[in-house]
Motif scaffolding. Structure first.
Motif, PDB file in Angstrom:
ATOM      1  N   GLY A 141       4.224 -18.882  -4.504  1.00  0.00           N
ATOM      2  CA  GLY A 141       3.891 -18.052  -3.341  1.00  0.00           C
ATOM      3  C   GLY A 141       4.103 -16.580  -3.590  1.00  0.00           C
ATOM      4  N   ARG A 218       2.767  -1.171   9.421  1.00  0.00           N
ATOM      5  CA  ARG A 218       3.412  -1.414  10.715  1.00  0.00           C
ATOM      6  C   ARG A 218       3.745  -0.106  11.435  1.00  0.00           C
ATOM      7  N   SER A 243      -1.569  -2.918   5.050  1.00  0.00           N
ATOM      8  CA  SER A 243      -0.495  -3.753   4.501  1.00  0.00           C
ATOM      9  C   SER A 243      -0.596  -5.128   5.157  1.00  0.00           C
ATOM     10  N   ARG A 244       0.224  -6.042   4.675  1.00  0.00           N
ATOM     11  CA  ARG A 244       0.193  -7.387   5.253  1.00  0.00           C
ATOM     12  C   ARG A 244       0.749  -7.397   6.668  1.00  0.00           C
ATOM     13  N   GLN A 257      -6.564  -6.458   3.533  1.00  0.00           N
ATOM     14  CA  GLN A 257      -5.153  -6.426   3.083  1.00  0.00           C
ATOM     15  C   GLN A 257      -5.046  -6.106   1.592  1.00  0.00           C
ATOM     16  N   VAL A 258      -4.178  -5.147   1.286  1.00  0.00           N
ATOM     17  CA  VAL A 258      -3.896  -4.768  -0.094  1.00  0.00           C
ATOM     18  C   VAL A 258      -2.571  -5.405  -0.504  1.00  0.00           C
ATOM     19  N   GLY A 259      -2.503  -5.911  -1.726  1.00  0.00           N
ATOM     20  CA  GLY A 259      -1.219  -6.403  -2.212  1.00  0.00           C
ATOM     21  C   GLY A 259      -1.335  -7.741  -2.891  1.00  0.00           C
ATOM     22  N   GLN A 260      -0.178  -8.265  -3.186  1.00  0.00           N
ATOM     23  CA  GLN A 260      -0.079  -9.494  -3.975  1.00  0.00           C
ATOM     24  C   GLN A 260      -0.875 -10.655  -3.381  1.00  0.00           C
ATOM     25  N   THR A 261      -0.821 -10.800  -2.063  1.00  0.00           N
ATOM     26  CA  THR A 261      -1.576 -11.884  -1.436  1.00  0.00           C
ATOM     27  C   THR A 261      -2.832 -11.341  -0.752  1.00  0.00           C
ATOM     28  N   SER A 276       5.866   0.932   4.175  1.00  0.00           N
ATOM     29  CA  SER A 276       7.174   1.170   3.552  1.00  0.00           C
ATOM     30  C   SER A 276       7.101   1.192   2.028  1.00  0.00           C
ATOM     31  N   GLN A 280       5.503  -6.212  -2.932  1.00  0.00           N
ATOM     32  CA  GLN A 280       4.259  -6.998  -2.853  1.00  0.00           C
ATOM     33  C   GLN A 280       3.078  -6.110  -2.480  1.00  0.00           C
ATOM     34  N   HIS A 281       3.335  -5.022  -1.770  1.00  0.00           N
ATOM     35  CA  HIS A 281       2.249  -4.089  -1.453  1.00  0.00           C
ATOM     36  C   HIS A 281       1.931  -3.234  -2.681  1.00  0.00           C
ATOM     37  N   ASN A 295       5.279   8.959   5.750  1.00  0.00           N
ATOM     38  CA  ASN A 295       6.261   8.018   6.283  1.00  0.00           C
ATOM     39  C   ASN A 295       7.378   8.825   6.941  1.00  0.00           C
ATOM     40  N   LYS A 296       7.889   8.323   8.061  1.00  0.00           N
ATOM     41  CA  LYS A 296       8.918   9.113   8.746  1.00  0.00           C
ATOM     42  C   LYS A 296      10.292   8.971   8.091  1.00  0.00           C
ATOM     43  N   ASP A 313       6.212  12.070  11.217  1.00  0.00           N
ATOM     44  CA  ASP A 313       5.584  11.096  12.114  1.00  0.00           C
ATOM     45  C   ASP A 313       4.071  11.195  11.913  1.00  0.00           C
ATOM     46  N   LEU A 314       3.462  10.079  11.532  1.00  0.00           N
ATOM     47  CA  LEU A 314       2.040  10.159  11.208  1.00  0.00           C
ATOM     48  C   LEU A 314       1.187  10.518  12.419  1.00  0.00           C
TER      49      LEU A 314
HETATM   50  P1  FAD Z   1       7.257  -2.141   7.177  1.00  0.00           P
HETATM   51  O1  FAD Z   1       7.949  -2.585   5.961  1.00  0.00           O
HETATM   52  O2  FAD Z   1       7.820  -2.516   8.489  1.00  0.00           O
HETATM   53  O3  FAD Z   1       7.173  -0.555   7.087  1.00  0.00           O
HETATM   54  C1  FAD Z   1       6.734   0.287   8.098  1.00  0.00           C
HETATM   55  C2  FAD Z   1       6.964   1.719   7.618  1.00  0.00           C
HETATM   56  O4  FAD Z   1       6.400   2.616   8.547  1.00  0.00           O
HETATM   57  C3  FAD Z   1       8.434   2.075   7.471  1.00  0.00           C
HETATM   58  O5  FAD Z   1       8.661   2.594   6.175  1.00  0.00           O
HETATM   59  C4  FAD Z   1       8.665   3.144   8.532  1.00  0.00           C
HETATM   60  O6  FAD Z   1       9.561   4.128   8.115  1.00  0.00           O
HETATM   61  C5  FAD Z   1       7.272   3.715   8.688  1.00  0.00           C
HETATM   62  N1  FAD Z   1       7.011   4.269  10.027  1.00  0.00           N
HETATM   63  C6  FAD Z   1       7.289   3.746  11.241  1.00  0.00           C
HETATM   64  N2  FAD Z   1       6.828   4.532  12.222  1.00  0.00           N
HETATM   65  C7  FAD Z   1       6.252   5.600  11.615  1.00  0.00           C
HETATM   66  C8  FAD Z   1       5.595   6.784  12.102  1.00  0.00           C
HETATM   67  N3  FAD Z   1       5.410   7.008  13.413  1.00  0.00           N
HETATM   68  N4  FAD Z   1       5.149   7.684  11.204  1.00  0.00           N
HETATM   69  C9  FAD Z   1       5.308   7.474   9.868  1.00  0.00           C
HETATM   70  N5  FAD Z   1       5.926   6.382   9.347  1.00  0.00           N
HETATM   71  C10 FAD Z   1       6.371   5.452  10.226  1.00  0.00           C
HETATM   72  N6  FAD Z   1       2.715  -7.078   1.916  1.00  0.00           N
HETATM   73  C11 FAD Z   1       1.544  -6.425   1.686  1.00  0.00           C
HETATM   74  O7  FAD Z   1       1.352  -5.302   2.153  1.00  0.00           O
HETATM   75  N7  FAD Z   1       0.570  -7.029   0.945  1.00  0.00           N
HETATM   76  C12 FAD Z   1       0.712  -8.249   0.395  1.00  0.00           C
HETATM   77  O8  FAD Z   1      -0.219  -8.732  -0.236  1.00  0.00           O
HETATM   78  C13 FAD Z   1       1.945  -8.948   0.612  1.00  0.00           C
HETATM   79  N8  FAD Z   1       2.166 -10.163   0.053  1.00  0.00           N
HETATM   80  C14 FAD Z   1       3.381 -10.766   0.212  1.00  0.00           C
HETATM   81  C15 FAD Z   1       3.660 -11.970  -0.454  1.00  0.00           C
HETATM   82  C16 FAD Z   1       4.908 -12.578  -0.321  1.00  0.00           C
HETATM   83  C17 FAD Z   1       5.167 -13.842  -1.035  1.00  0.00           C
HETATM   84  C18 FAD Z   1       5.878 -11.973   0.506  1.00  0.00           C
HETATM   85  C19 FAD Z   1       7.242 -12.600   0.634  1.00  0.00           C
HETATM   86  C20 FAD Z   1       5.622 -10.786   1.162  1.00  0.00           C
HETATM   87  C21 FAD Z   1       4.377 -10.171   1.048  1.00  0.00           C
HETATM   88  N9  FAD Z   1       4.082  -8.952   1.687  1.00  0.00           N
HETATM   89  C22 FAD Z   1       2.914  -8.327   1.417  1.00  0.00           C
HETATM   90  C23 FAD Z   1       4.986  -8.409   2.733  1.00  0.00           C
HETATM   91  C24 FAD Z   1       5.858  -7.278   2.251  1.00  0.00           C
HETATM   92  O9  FAD Z   1       7.044  -7.810   1.712  1.00  0.00           O
HETATM   93  C25 FAD Z   1       6.206  -6.338   3.418  1.00  0.00           C
HETATM   94  O10 FAD Z   1       6.798  -7.093   4.436  1.00  0.00           O
HETATM   95  C26 FAD Z   1       5.000  -5.608   3.987  1.00  0.00           C
HETATM   96  O11 FAD Z   1       4.275  -4.967   2.964  1.00  0.00           O
HETATM   97  C27 FAD Z   1       5.488  -4.567   4.973  1.00  0.00           C
HETATM   98  O12 FAD Z   1       4.413  -3.922   5.579  1.00  0.00           O
HETATM   99  P2  FAD Z   1       4.571  -2.432   6.114  1.00  0.00           P
HETATM  100  O13 FAD Z   1       4.966  -1.526   5.017  1.00  0.00           O
HETATM  101  O14 FAD Z   1       3.332  -2.129   6.863  1.00  0.00           O
HETATM  102  O15 FAD Z   1       5.732  -2.591   7.209  1.00  0.00           O
END
Ligand code: FAD
Length: 330
Positions: A141, A218, A243-244, A257-261, A276, A280-281, A295-296, A313-314
């Motif tokens: 996985g 997110r 992101s995922r 979606q960009v990344g490993q999956t 973040s 995986q991303h 990123n904030k 803040d984006l």
């Molecule tokens: P978060 O990690 O929650 O990050 C959100 C970021 O936004 C934080 O850094 C925060 O500081 C910032 N932020 C918040 N509000 C603001 C704002 N107003 N202005 C600016 N910055 C802000 N992930 C993938 O992306 N692709 C994959 O293919 C993938 N495959 C996976 C496979 C496996 C087996 C597993 C276990 C996980 C996988 N993941 C994958 C999930 C990965 O581990 C992360 O959970 C995911 O990438 C997090 O997404 P994110 O960065 O959008 O969210």
């Protein structure tokens, strides 16, 4: 004795798919390490003219099977053609794109040839000591990377995800040989009858082809955040990706979606907005030409791979950025 690195060059409607030149780029490295040659196998009808493109991207020889039964992709005549070529040339390594065609052909051939296949590889290298092909792919996985070797059977075969390998620079002066092969295809090899080929009206979204990707995570806070990203993408003539976390939240479709999956991308410019930078991303985008992150949090790991980073803040930064791009374009 098995020799040379073969690539199955994929074409659709006579157009070479990008993954073909990506695979040749990697095959070139592997063949150079082994002191061997790169062969591409090109199947289709009236496709010979495309052989030069493969040579200009690193192939030494292109084996062309030109036949009306190969006009559209059909499993059996394609499998028979490649099987016959493999029997004739006895390659050391055969690479396929992990596309819908490659994923259909490669396992069938592996069974017919009686050799192994490592699917969906993200890394390929020659082991210095054993000179075996080390085929690396995510396992369990995506929680660990497995490196697999095929010790006892030949050819060593792998499928590789599109967008993972880097094509060589096009060199129009590169010379090679085009070999026409007849594999004895007859109507008896056609086990299906094509009545009509219906193309999808809208081109399917393919973020791996985009030169500019504006990716949201997110941190966007909700699906409406993508409207802002769409403005930037439009100003930059790019596509939206994600992101995922955004996909899991139902804010955007999985195809983006960009990344490993998700997809592995290598655009000229990758914007990571509210992402973040989880490992995986990063696995899907860290080879992008220029990475711009907003990123904030100043400790977000995305900044470790970003060429340009904005801490903020984006919702405040992005409108200013869009305004500037629009001004610059006007
Ligand atoms: P978060 O990690 O929650 O990050 C959100 C970021 O936004 C934080 O850094 C925060 O500081 C910032 N932020 C918040 N509000 C603001 C704002 N107003 N202005 C600016 N910055 C802000 N992930 C993938 O992306 N692709 C994959 O293919 C993938 N495959 C996976 C496979 C496996 C087996 C597993 C276990 C996980 C996988 N993941 C994958 C999930 C990965 O581990 C992360 O959970 C995911 O990438 C997090 O997404 P994110 O960065 O959008 O969210």
């Amino acid at each position: 004795m098995s020799k040379n690195v073969f690539v199955i060059a994929e074409q659709r409607d006579g157009e070479l798919q990008k993954v073909s030149t990506e695979l040749i780029g990697k095959a070139r490295e592997l063949a150079d390490d082994l002191g061997q040659e790169v062969y591409a196998i090109l199947l289709g009808e009236n496709v010979k003219a495309k052989a030069d493109v493969l040579i200009h991207h690193g192939a030494d020889k292109v084996i062309v099977v030109d036949h009306p039964l190969l006009k559209e992709y059909v499993t059996e005549p394609y499998a028979k053609s490649i099987y016959t070529i493999v029997e004739r040339y006895d390659p050391e390594i055969v690479l396929f794109g992990a596309t819908s065609i490659g994923r259909d052909l490669a396992p069938r051939l592996a069974a017919r040839i009686h050799t192994g296949l490592t699917a969906d590889c993200t890394g390929l290298a020659i082991d210095e000591e054993t000179r075996l092909l080390r085929m690396t792919r995510p396992a369990f996985g995506g929680n660990l990377m497995a490196t697999i070797v095929c010790q006892n059977f030949r050819p060593q075969m792998a499928t590789v995800r599109p967008g993972v390998m880097t094509p060589m620079e096009n060199d129009n002066d590169r010379k090679g040989e085009v070999i026409m092969e007849d594999v004895g295809l007859t109507d008896a090899d056609m086990n299906v009858k094509i009545i009509e080929v219906a193309k999808e009206e809208k081109k399917k979204l393919d973020i791996t082809e985009a030169r500019v990707l504006v990716s949201g995570g997110r941190g966007l806070g909700g699906p409406e955040g993508f409207d802002l990203l769409a403005e930037l993408a439009e100003a930059m003539e790019g596509e939206i990706s994600s992101s995922r976390a955004s996909v899991d939240a139902g804010w955007i479709e999985k195809a983006r979606q960009v990344g490993q999956t998700g997809k592995t991308v290598r655009p000229d410019i990758y914007f990571a907005l509210g992402i973040s930078g989880a490992i995986q991303h990063l696995a899907g985008m860290e080879e992008s030409g220029l990475i711009i992150a907003i990123n904030k949090s100043d400790s977000a790991p995305i900044f470790d791979v970003a060429d340009l980073g904005i801490v903020g803040d984006l919702n405040k930064v992005l409108p200013k950025l869009i305004e500037q791009y629009k001004k610059a374009k006007a």
